[in-house]
Design a protein around this motif. Structure first.
Motif, short mmCIF file in Angstrom:
data_model
loop_
_atom_site.label_atom_id
_atom_site.label_comp_id
_atom_site.label_asym_id
_atom_site.label_seq_id
_atom_site.Cartn_x
_atom_site.Cartn_y
_atom_site.Cartn_z
N GLN A 1 0.86 -1.28 -0.05
CA GLN A 1 0.10 0.07 -0.13
C GLN A 1 0.84 1.23 -0.07
N ALA A 2 0.79 1.89 -1.03
CA ALA A 2 1.87 3.22 -1.07
C ALA A 2 0.58 4.45 -1.48
N GLY A 3 0.37 5.18 -0.38
CA GLY A 3 -0.40 6.19 -0.62
C GLY A 3 -1.84 5.52 -0.85
N THR A 4 -2.57 5.83 -1.66
CA THR A 4 -3.86 5.26 -2.39
C THR A 4 -3.72 4.10 -3.12
N ARG A 5 -2.62 3.92 -3.50
CA ARG A 5 -2.46 2.75 -4.59
C ARG A 5 -2.25 1.48 -3.66
N ARG A 6 -2.65 0.32 -4.16
CA ARG A 6 -2.45 -0.98 -3.53
C ARG A 6 -2.28 -1.93 -4.55
N MET A 7 -1.15 -2.90 -4.66
CA MET A 7 -0.84 -3.70 -5.43
C MET A 7 -0.11 -4.90 -4.75
N ALA A 8 -0.45 -6.08 -5.47
CA ALA A 8 0.14 -7.33 -4.94
C ALA A 8 1.22 -7.38 -5.97
N VAL A 9 2.66 -7.69 -5.20
CA VAL A 9 3.84 -8.02 -6.02
C VAL A 9 4.62 -9.02 -5.29
N PRO A 10 5.46 -9.67 -5.94
CA PRO A 10 6.30 -10.94 -5.33
C PRO A 10 7.10 -10.25 -4.24
N ALA A 11 7.67 -9.02 -4.31
CA ALA A 11 8.58 -8.61 -3.38
C ALA A 11 8.66 -6.95 -3.44
N VAL A 12 9.19 -6.49 -2.29
CA VAL A 12 9.15 -5.11 -2.20
C VAL A 12 10.62 -5.05 -1.79
N SER A 13 11.44 -4.04 -2.40
CA SER A 13 12.74 -3.87 -2.11
C SER A 13 12.90 -2.46 -1.56
N ALA A 14 13.98 -2.05 -0.55
CA ALA A 14 14.20 -0.63 0.08
C ALA A 14 15.75 -0.60 -0.01
N GLU A 15 16.13 0.53 -0.05
CA GLU A 15 17.42 0.89 0.41
C GLU A 15 17.58 2.29 0.75
N ASP A 16 18.89 2.73 1.09
CA ASP A 16 18.99 4.29 1.41
C ASP A 16 18.48 4.57 3.04
N GLY A 17 18.94 4.21 3.95
CA GLY A 17 18.45 4.66 5.42
C GLY A 17 17.04 3.95 5.41
N VAL A 18 17.25 2.60 5.44
CA VAL A 18 15.72 1.79 5.57
C VAL A 18 15.54 1.42 7.21
N ARG A 19 14.14 1.84 7.45
CA ARG A 19 13.60 1.53 8.74
C ARG A 19 12.40 0.69 8.44
N LEU A 20 12.40 -0.38 9.24
CA LEU A 20 11.30 -1.33 9.37
C LEU A 20 10.55 -1.32 10.63
N GLU A 21 9.27 -1.13 10.45
CA GLU A 21 8.34 -1.06 11.43
C GLU A 21 7.17 -2.16 11.57
N ILE A 22 7.34 -2.94 12.62
CA ILE A 22 6.14 -3.92 12.98
C ILE A 22 5.02 -2.89 13.86
N PRO A 23 3.81 -2.45 13.46
CA PRO A 23 3.32 -1.58 14.11
C PRO A 23 2.93 -1.90 15.45
N GLY A 24 3.27 -0.88 16.30
CA GLY A 24 2.86 -1.21 17.56
C GLY A 24 4.12 -1.92 18.44
N ARG A 25 5.06 -2.72 17.81
CA ARG A 25 5.87 -3.51 18.41
C ARG A 25 7.56 -3.08 18.43
N ILE A 26 7.98 -2.71 17.05
CA ILE A 26 9.22 -2.46 17.13
C ILE A 26 9.48 -1.84 15.97
N GLU A 27 10.60 -1.00 15.72
CA GLU A 27 11.22 -0.11 14.72
C GLU A 27 12.59 -0.35 14.68
N ARG A 28 13.20 -0.88 13.66
CA ARG A 28 14.63 -0.95 13.72
C ARG A 28 15.18 -0.16 12.24
N ALA A 29 16.43 0.20 12.28
CA ALA A 29 17.15 0.83 11.20
C ALA A 29 18.31 0.07 10.58
N TYR A 30 18.39 -0.36 9.28
CA TYR A 30 19.36 -1.22 8.72
C TYR A 30 20.23 -0.28 7.73
#
Ligand SMILES: [Zn+2]
Ligand SMILES: [Zn+2]
Length: 311
Positions: free
Chosen positions: A47-76
């Motif tokens: 879900q990116a803004g109002t767009r919603r798409m099913a994909v095999p994978a999402v990749s991210a780079e450049d100051g990545v932060r992952l958050e499990i809502p309400g539980r934990i947030e980590r930077a990699y």
């Protein structure tokens, strides 16, 4: 060398917020700095803004932060790929070897003095370079099953300095690098692989004196059945009991026994398997002025220290 480390798997995430400078859904670059991922029918839904798409994978780079809502947030500080593993999201971070080493040092030995941190860095690097991939979809996980990793520490942190000061160095036994082990504290003497029925082929481990723990060991007591007691000391049996009763119950393999009806009382000292580097003892050596090479030579007799690429 780049390591693929599976992260946050312990939380079995089904929702994940990803923040990064660059995010791609499948092959498509997204303008949004943040997306929310969920899992539906074993596919990643982005879900990116109002767009919603099913994909095999999402990749991210450049100051990545992952958050499990309400539980934990980590930077990699590495590229992250998130795909589906059954009905869970699986996040894999690609980290350069030295960044992974610093991350492990920061997580495993946060408070230790500088020379003990350097010894821990060599141990972490030896483990990562000499151990074959332990998981199907990535090399290592971020729990103590492999090596504990939380976030990537900042460049100016003590953990990163320890990695850089020992850059490339690993422990070898009979010329070959080995996956050096460490543990929290002992009862004044470390153990051999044979003592805890572990495979001695990479490195047999040697029982060495640990004066830092001898004078004031941490003590524990546990009550187990006779059948359980008969299987100890064995590292596999200890881990089995840890899964059954909680990790601190049989804290180490260094204990005495006394009978108590159909049960056995174990009274022990130390925390962890007792093989290789004793973290508490290493910290004591560092405080008494010893360097990391002397610390490693003490806890890993008959080993040598050299670059992991050499030979
Ligand atoms: Zn693992
Ligand atoms: Zn010790």
């Amino acid at each position: 060398m780049t390591l693929r480390i599976g992260v946050l798997g312990l939380f079995r995430p089904r929702r994940l917020i990803v923040k990064a400078g660059r995010i791609r859904a499948g092959a498509e670059p997204l303008a949004a700095p943040q997306v929310e991922l969920s899992i539906e029918n074993s596919a990643v839904v982005c879900q990116a803004g109002t767009r919603r798409m099913a994909v095999p994978a999402v990749s991210a780079e450049d100051g990545v932060r992952l958050e499990i809502p309400g539980r934990i947030e980590r930077a990699y500080a590495g590229a992250v790929t998130i795909s589906a593993a059954g009905e869970e999201l699986m996040a894999v971070v690609e980290l350069p070897l030295e960044t992974a080493v610093a991350s492990a040092v920061a997580a495993e030995a946060p408070q230790a003095p500088e020379e003990a941190l350097k010894a821990q860095a060599v141990v972490a690097r030896s483990y990562y370079t000499a151990t074959a991939a332990r998981h199907g979809n990535f090399d290592f996980c971020d729990t103590t099953h492999c090596q504990f990793v939380r976030e990537t520490p900042p460049a100016e942190s003590a953990a990163m300095r320890a990695a850089m000061a020992t850059r490339g160095l690993v422990l070898r036994y009979e010329e070959r690098p080995f996956g050096a082990m460490f543990f929290r504290s002992c009862g004044g003497r470390t153990l051999t692989a044979e003592d805890v029925k572990l495979d001695p082929s990479q490195y047999p481990y040697f029982a060495v004196e640990c004066p830092g723990c001898r004078s004031n060991p941490s003590r524990w007591e546990a009550r187990v059945t006779r059948l359980e007691a008969a299987r100890l000391p064995s590292e596999n049996a200890r881990l089995h009991l840890g899964r059954k009763y909680g990790w601190n119950r049989i804290a180490s393999s260094d204990f005495g026994r006394s009978e108590d009806g159909d049960h056995v009382i174990l009274r022990g000292v130390g925390e962890g398997h007792g093989l290789g580097l004793c973290q508490r003892g290493a910290a004591a050596m560092a405080r008494s002025g010893k360097g990391y090479a002397a610390i490693l030579a003490h806890y890993f007799p008959h080993s040598t220290l050299s670059g992991w690429r050499s030979r």
